[in-house]
Design an enzyme around this catalytic site. Sequence first.
Site, short mmCIF file in Angstrom:
data_model
loop_
_atom_site.label_atom_id
_atom_site.label_comp_id
_atom_site.label_asym_id
_atom_site.label_seq_id
_atom_site.Cartn_x
_atom_site.Cartn_y
_atom_site.Cartn_z
N LEU A 1 -3.90 -1.45 -13.13
CA LEU A 1 -5.11 -1.19 -12.37
C LEU A 1 -5.08 0.29 -11.96
O LEU A 1 -4.03 0.79 -11.54
CB LEU A 1 -5.14 -2.07 -11.11
CG LEU A 1 -6.36 -1.86 -10.23
CD1 LEU A 1 -7.58 -2.54 -10.83
CD2 LEU A 1 -6.11 -2.39 -8.82
N TYR B 1 -12.65 -8.28 -6.59
CA TYR B 1 -12.43 -7.99 -5.18
C TYR B 1 -12.02 -6.55 -4.98
O TYR B 1 -11.68 -5.85 -5.93
CB TYR B 1 -11.38 -8.94 -4.60
CG TYR B 1 -9.95 -8.60 -4.99
CD1 TYR B 1 -9.47 -8.88 -6.27
CD2 TYR B 1 -9.08 -8.01 -4.08
CE1 TYR B 1 -8.15 -8.58 -6.62
CE2 TYR B 1 -7.76 -7.71 -4.42
CZ TYR B 1 -7.31 -7.99 -5.69
OH TYR B 1 -6.02 -7.69 -6.04
N GLU C 1 3.23 -2.08 -13.67
CA GLU C 1 2.91 -1.90 -12.25
C GLU C 1 3.48 -3.07 -11.47
O GLU C 1 4.09 -3.97 -12.04
CB GLU C 1 1.40 -1.79 -12.04
CG GLU C 1 0.66 -3.07 -12.42
CD GLU C 1 -0.85 -3.00 -12.21
OE1 GLU C 1 -1.31 -2.19 -11.38
OE2 GLU C 1 -1.56 -3.78 -12.86
N LYS D 1 -10.39 -5.48 -11.50
CA LYS D 1 -9.76 -6.04 -10.29
C LYS D 1 -10.30 -7.45 -10.05
O LYS D 1 -11.12 -7.68 -9.16
CB LYS D 1 -10.01 -5.12 -9.09
CG LYS D 1 -9.02 -5.36 -7.95
CD LYS D 1 -8.99 -4.18 -7.00
CE LYS D 1 -8.16 -4.44 -5.77
NZ LYS D 1 -6.75 -4.73 -6.02
N1 PDD Z 1 -3.80 -4.58 -4.54
N2 PDD Z 1 -2.11 -2.79 -8.93
C1 PDD Z 1 -2.45 -4.03 -8.57
C2 PDD Z 1 -2.16 -5.17 -9.51
C3 PDD Z 1 -3.09 -4.26 -7.34
O1 PDD Z 1 -3.45 -5.49 -6.99
C4 PDD Z 1 -3.34 -3.16 -6.48
C5 PDD Z 1 -4.01 -3.35 -5.15
C6 PDD Z 1 -2.94 -1.88 -6.90
C7 PDD Z 1 -3.18 -0.66 -6.05
O2 PDD Z 1 -4.55 -0.35 -5.96
P1 PDD Z 1 -5.15 0.42 -4.69
O3 PDD Z 1 -4.38 1.66 -4.57
O4 PDD Z 1 -6.57 0.65 -5.06
O5 PDD Z 1 -4.98 -0.51 -3.50
C8 PDD Z 1 -2.34 -1.73 -8.13
C9 PDD Z 1 -4.47 -4.93 -3.32
C10 PDD Z 1 -4.07 -4.06 -2.17
C11 PDD Z 1 -4.28 -6.40 -3.07
O6 PDD Z 1 -4.38 -7.15 -4.04
O7 PDD Z 1 -4.05 -6.82 -1.93
#
Ligand code: PDD
Length: 286
Positions: free
Chosen positions: A207, A33, A182, A149
Amino acid sequence: MSRVAYVNGLYVVHADAGVHVEDRGYQFGDGVYEVCEVRAGRMVDERRHMERLVRSLRELRIRLPMPLHALGVVLRETVRRNRVRDGFVYLQVTRGVARRDHYFPVPEVPPSVVVTARRVDAAKNEALAIEGVAVITVPENRWDRVDIKTVGLLPNVLAKQAAREAGAREAWFVDADGHVTEGGSTNAWIVTQDGVLRTRPAEHGILRGITRTVMFEVAEQLQLRIEERAFTVAEALAAREAFLSSATTIAMPVVRIDGQPIGGGSPGPVVRKLRELFHSVAEIAR
Ligand code: PDD
């Protein structure tokens, strides 16, 4: 006006939108996703999100369901049909529908594609950023491919729920060496006492957040020194500032870790500047 979802080629009423019970995303978490911010009706960093989607699909050997420009049209159309000005667009691609069997389907089936879009209250997020948020720490218990992801987010769900029940917003995973990896849905950062921006390298254990990537450019503009090196919980507690980043939070100050205050317990100037400058550095298509 009712919400609309895109499901496998059709725009349907959100309340009635569904996938087949034998969708592999539903049965195995066999899918990926992306979440992309929408600001003033436009997608933020679409190009980078699509690049990461392609990588995630490649790593799991799931076919790209349609050319990227067509996917872009679907994303924009879903945003438009839901009249989202400020909010998010969610895209999910799974290995498709087949009789339940762990092996990849033979013959191959078309991937399933779902897109939803949702408004958020931008003012509420700003208010949260002025206050800052609390995080808790939890032991890292995820697989070693969290760079992909995937929709398989059970440890993240449990960690975030534990955070909520402890009165916090996010949970930081801590690896066997005592380093923060994270958050459950965000990347983790600190600003050291020397004013250096520090976050874990993206090769292992996290991620590679799009917001994280853009934040490096924002930091450069602010002439901040950046160090890609993991930090411990003790180092975070001794930091001047801490924050988290994601498409849904941008830079969000962390003011407490496991109940202990960071930087006096209120947001600091570095995270505030990073947040303010972010959207002038991010790619926002016309
Ligand atoms: N989550 N780490 C994890 C485990 C994440 O699920 C996300 C993003 C990030 C940050 O990635 P980005 O900057 O590309 O949004 C880091 C999304 C927002 C979610 O699961 O809703």
